[in-house]
Design an enzyme around this catalytic site. Structure first.
Site, PDB file in Angstrom:
ATOM      1  N   ASP A  80       0.824  -1.212   0.000  1.00  0.00           N
ATOM      2  CA  ASP A  80       0.000   0.000   0.000  1.00  0.00           C
ATOM      3  C   ASP A  80       0.860   1.264   0.000  1.00  0.00           C
ATOM      4  O   ASP A  80       0.510   2.268  -0.637  1.00  0.00           O
ATOM      5  CB  ASP A  80      -0.919   0.015   1.224  1.00  0.00           C
ATOM      6  CG  ASP A  80      -2.027  -1.021   1.115  1.00  0.00           C
ATOM      7  OD1 ASP A  80      -2.182  -1.600   0.021  1.00  0.00           O
ATOM      8  OD2 ASP A  80      -2.735  -1.244   2.120  1.00  0.00           O
ATOM      9  N   ALA A  81       1.971   1.219   0.726  1.00  0.00           N
ATOM     10  CA  ALA A  81       2.823   2.411   0.841  1.00  0.00           C
ATOM     11  C   ALA A  81       3.349   2.860  -0.520  1.00  0.00           C
ATOM     12  O   ALA A  81       3.415   4.064  -0.815  1.00  0.00           O
ATOM     13  CB  ALA A  81       3.985   2.127   1.786  1.00  0.00           C
ATOM     14  N   GLU A  82       3.729   1.890  -1.355  1.00  0.00           N
ATOM     15  CA  GLU A  82       4.238   2.248  -2.685  1.00  0.00           C
ATOM     16  C   GLU A  82       3.127   2.835  -3.550  1.00  0.00           C
ATOM     17  O   GLU A  82       3.338   3.801  -4.282  1.00  0.00           O
ATOM     18  CB  GLU A  82       4.855   1.026  -3.368  1.00  0.00           C
ATOM     19  CG  GLU A  82       5.492   1.377  -4.714  1.00  0.00           C
ATOM     20  CD  GLU A  82       6.217   0.206  -5.348  1.00  0.00           C
ATOM     21  OE1 GLU A  82       6.479   0.276  -6.564  1.00  0.00           O
ATOM     22  OE2 GLU A  82       6.515  -0.780  -4.635  1.00  0.00           O
ATOM     23  N   ASP A 120       0.499   4.448  -2.451  1.00  0.00           N
ATOM     24  CA  ASP A 120       0.225   5.790  -1.926  1.00  0.00           C
ATOM     25  C   ASP A 120       1.283   6.793  -2.383  1.00  0.00           C
ATOM     26  O   ASP A 120       0.966   7.947  -2.702  1.00  0.00           O
ATOM     27  CB  ASP A 120       0.164   5.765  -0.395  1.00  0.00           C
ATOM     28  CG  ASP A 120      -1.030   4.971   0.122  1.00  0.00           C
ATOM     29  OD1 ASP A 120      -1.983   4.772  -0.664  1.00  0.00           O
ATOM     30  OD2 ASP A 120      -1.012   4.552   1.298  1.00  0.00           O
ATOM     31  N   LYS A 126     -25.796 -15.141 -10.093  1.00  0.00           N
ATOM     32  CA  LYS A 126     -26.639 -13.938 -10.210  1.00  0.00           C
ATOM     33  C   LYS A 126     -26.318 -13.008  -9.039  1.00  0.00           C
ATOM     34  O   LYS A 126     -26.765 -13.231  -7.917  1.00  0.00           O
ATOM     35  CB  LYS A 126     -28.116 -14.322 -10.214  1.00  0.00           C
ATOM     36  CG  LYS A 126     -29.045 -13.150 -10.486  1.00  0.00           C
ATOM     37  CD  LYS A 126     -30.492 -13.631 -10.596  1.00  0.00           C
ATOM     38  CE  LYS A 126     -31.417 -12.476 -10.922  1.00  0.00           C
ATOM     39  NZ  LYS A 126     -31.445 -11.449  -9.869  1.00  0.00           N
ATOM     40  N   LYS A 156     -33.977 -18.601  -9.341  1.00  0.00           N
ATOM     41  CA  LYS A 156     -33.925 -17.929  -8.041  1.00  0.00           C
ATOM     42  C   LYS A 156     -33.799 -18.972  -6.937  1.00  0.00           C
ATOM     43  O   LYS A 156     -34.548 -19.958  -6.910  1.00  0.00           O
ATOM     44  CB  LYS A 156     -35.196 -17.087  -7.815  1.00  0.00           C
ATOM     45  CG  LYS A 156     -35.429 -16.015  -8.867  1.00  0.00           C
ATOM     46  CD  LYS A 156     -34.325 -14.982  -8.920  1.00  0.00           C
ATOM     47  CE  LYS A 156     -34.343 -14.033  -7.751  1.00  0.00           C
ATOM     48  NZ  LYS A 156     -35.384 -13.001  -7.832  1.00  0.00           N
ATOM     49  N   CYS A 211     -62.395  -8.350  23.591  1.00  0.00           N
ATOM     50  CA  CYS A 211     -63.695  -8.028  24.197  1.00  0.00           C
ATOM     51  C   CYS A 211     -64.239  -9.144  25.083  1.00  0.00           C
ATOM     52  O   CYS A 211     -65.303  -8.997  25.684  1.00  0.00           O
ATOM     53  CB  CYS A 211     -64.715  -7.698  23.108  1.00  0.00           C
ATOM     54  SG  CYS A 211     -65.193  -9.132  22.100  1.00  0.00           S
TER      55      CYS A 211
END
EC number: 6.5.1.2
Length: 671
Positions: free
Chosen positions: A31-33, A35, A112, A307, A404
């Site tokens: 991730d650092a690269e 970023d 689906k 479905k 009732c």
């Protein structure tokens, strides 16, 4: 100083990183690269805004605030699919295919995805526009929000100009995190990932859409033939080579047995997926055979959606409560330990009647299986007897009304117990709620909560009292301000002009539904004529049987009913039929004269009741099932087996738009 070549290089690098991570699920950098490269790109764009293009990875983070969503016409309609619910439906579909194109066939089976159908337009390989399905012909422009989905490439691997179709969705983990945040912030929770995805793509603030971590699977091109492929499976493979995300779990099946095996496999494995699926889609694989099969107004004849059965979930039965309906029927309701079923939290479910409870041996304290009938109405399927501890209590229906205290009776040929006390407060309250409902007098603003307040505070004791309510009394109710009271009184006043059938249905005469009320109103024209009719006269009318005729005669023999009708007259309530008379209409106007019409699927512009009323006003009779006697089928979206059967029997198919053409010029029904 950055040069444009480096800027374009960064775009290509970041696009590749995104493809590796979001499309093929094979991240190649930390991730650092990623970023660091993104920050470099943003700095260049800040210095050179004239270089920025819509395809830039920076555009995925959102930030644009939209004014609204423009309408977009689909060049090729985005058709919905007919539904299959069992192997018999699939076998019928397969037989129709073989009858038309022969036995040399194969089906591409795909999961689906339970999301939102969208289209993506690419021009010379660049992302140009995104839209919702809408009604299949016209959708909404959601280009900016779709751009925030990282798995949608801004540039294809080839410079194709194509329209791609797919399903945008919210992964389960993203949905869970989103609802956790909303709960902490005191916001309303989304019922399911599908609703969350749809809501996210309709955000005017694209930053919100970007924060929702949506994803997509692409499953078709508007016209695969333009890409030089001969089969649907080859088309999907080509989409992958273009850098588009296609679901890997697809399978080419050469027989129905292979299709059934695929369905069985994913029925068992679906819970383990990172996203929701609600069925399996079958598509005839050969594109030429698809063209031979053609389409109906709403759906392709070469594809069908199987479905999955309704989800069944165990929970604890805490108690059984009794509800008294407007006709005195006593209905037991299960009070449950709250549990999520088919995307919503369920805490109550129907138990139907005492015989069902006895037959299934359902006891208070049991662990029970519940499901949503048609994925809508919760009901108890059975008790899980092997989990009993011995503390469970058998349920016994009381001998007296819970409201009732009158003795309950079981009428001949009925399974339900009834309270037959006409003064029962619960019946009166339910009767009032029915009277103001949409199919009856249709009084806006008089919902169940307002009716309960009015009744409990003794401001109304019967339906006639509604027409004598004062502004001062209504303003004393909770959450009733000046504007809402003014609107409510206007709605009550307007309802006085309803045609007779609305009043008749609203009175709640036993066995008299909306259709019979219409027949009675047309035949007798006025309430005065109807209330003196004998059984012989009544049974001579279409839709009126002996049991209903007896009920009508008994109802109008009651002196209290006479007093009620006098009060309604005094209030100025219309007691005459004001709708169209068939004998006054020309043959051209009576397009359905003497014909049986079936409604199926979801209507976009008309309610089902309005469509039914329109068909009846045009001389037609609305039926619930398709047979050789059916003359016309009006099909909305997601039409299933009824549409398929109509096609098999070569029954004319109308679209909703076809029906709307016959709306009165005033533009409304039952005004």
């Amino acid at each position: 100083m950055a040069d444009k070549k480096r800027y374009e290089e960064l775009i290509n690098i970041l696009d590749q990183y995104s493809y590796d991570y979001y499309v093929i699920d094979n991240p190649t950098v930390e991730d650092a690269e990623y970023d660091q490269k993104m920050q470099e790109l943003l700095k260049i764009e800040e210095a050179h805004p004239e270089w920025v293009t819509p395809e830039s990875p920076s555009k995925r983070v959102g930030g644009e605030v939209l004014e609204g969503f423009k309408k977009v016409a689909h060049d090729t309609p985005m058709l919905s699919l007919a539904n299959a619910f069992n192997q018999e439906d699939l076998a019928d579909f397969d037989r129709r295919i073989r009858d038309k194109v022969g036995d040399d066939i194969a089906y591409m089976c795909e999961l689906k995805i339970d999301g939102l159908a969208v289209s993506l337009q690419y021009e010379n390989g660049k992302y140009k526009q995104g839209a919702t399905r809408g009604d299949g012909t016209i959708g909404e422009d959601i280009t900016a929000n779709l751009r925030t989905i990282r798995s949608i490439p801004m540039k294809l691997q080839k410079d194709y100009s194509i329209e791609v179709r797919g399903e945008a969705f919210m992964p389960k983990r993203s949905f869970q995190k989103l609802n956790e945040i909303r709960e902490e912030e005191g916001q309303m929770l989304f019922a399911n990932p599908r609703n969350a995805a749809a809501g996210s793509l309709r955000q005017l603030d694209t930053k919100i859409a970007a924060s929702r971590n949506l994803d997509i699977f692409l499953y078709a091109v508007a016209d695969f033939g333009e890409m030089g492929v001969e089969t649907h499976s080859a088309g999907l493979d080509m989409l992958e080579t273009l850098g588009l995300k296609v679901n890997k779990e697809r399978r080419l099946c050469n027989s129905l047995e292979e299709v059934y095996a695929y369905i069985e496999e994913w029925t068992e494995k679906r819970a383990g997926l990172a996203y929701d699926i609600d069925g399996i889609v079958l598509k005839l694989n050969n594109l030429e055979q698809q063209r031979q099969m053609g389409t109906t107004v709403k759906s392709p004849r070469w594809s069908i959606a199987y479905k999955f059965p309704a989800e069944e979930v165990p929970t604890k039965l805490l108690d059984i409560e009794l509800n008294v309906g407007r006709t005195g029927v006593i209905t037991p309701t299960a009070v449950l330990e709250p549990v999520r079923v088919a995307g919503t939290t369920v805490s109550r479910a129907s138990l139907h009647n005492e015989d069902l409870i006895t037959e299934k041996d359902i006891r208070i304290g049991d662990t029970v299986l519940i499901k949503k009938a048609g994925d809508i109405i919760p009901e108890v399927i059975k008790s899980i007897t092997e989990e009993r501890s011995g503390s469970e209590e058998p349920f016994h229906m009381p001998k007296n009304c819970p409201t009732c205290d009158s003795e309950l009776v079981r009428l001949e040929e009925e399974v339900a117990l009834r309270c037959i006390n006409p003064k029962c407060p619960a019946q009166i309250k339910e009767g009032l709620i029915h009277f103001v409902s949409r199919n009856a007098m249709n009084i806006d603003g008089l919902g169940e909560k307002v009716i309960i307040q009015l009744f409990s505070q003794h401001l109304i004791k019967d339906v006639a009292d509604l027409f004598f309510l004062s502004k001062e009394k209504l303003l004393e109710l909770e959450r009733m301000g000046e504007k809402s009271v003014t609107n409510l009184l206007a709605s009550i006043e307007a309802s006085k002009q309803n045609s007779l059938e609305k009043l008749l249905f609203g009175l709640g005469i036993r066995h008299v539904g909306a259709k019979a009320a219409k027949s009675l109103a047309i035949h007798f024209d006025t309430m005065d004529n109807l209330k003196v009719a004998d059984k012989e006269t009544l049974t001579s009318i279409n839709d009126i049987g002996e049991k209903m005729a007896d009920s009508i005669v008994t109802y109008f023999a009651n002196e209290e009913v006479h007093d009620l009708l006098e009060e309604l007259k005094r209030a100025g309530v219309n007691m005459t039929y004001t709708g169209p008379k068939l004998e006054d209409m020309s043959e051209e106007e009576l397009v359905f004269a003497g014909k049986t019409v079936v409604l199926t699927g979801k209507l976009e512009k008309l309610t089902r009741n309005d469509a039914k009323a329109l068909i009846e006003s045009l001389g037609g009779n609305v039926s619930g099932s398709v047979s050789k006697k059916t003359d016309v089928v009006v099909a909305g979206s997601d039409a299933g087996s009824k549409l398929a059967k109509a096609e098999e029997l070569a029954i004319p198919i109308w679209s909703e738009e076809d029906l709307i053409e016959y709306l009165p010029d005033e533009g409304g029904l039952n005004e």
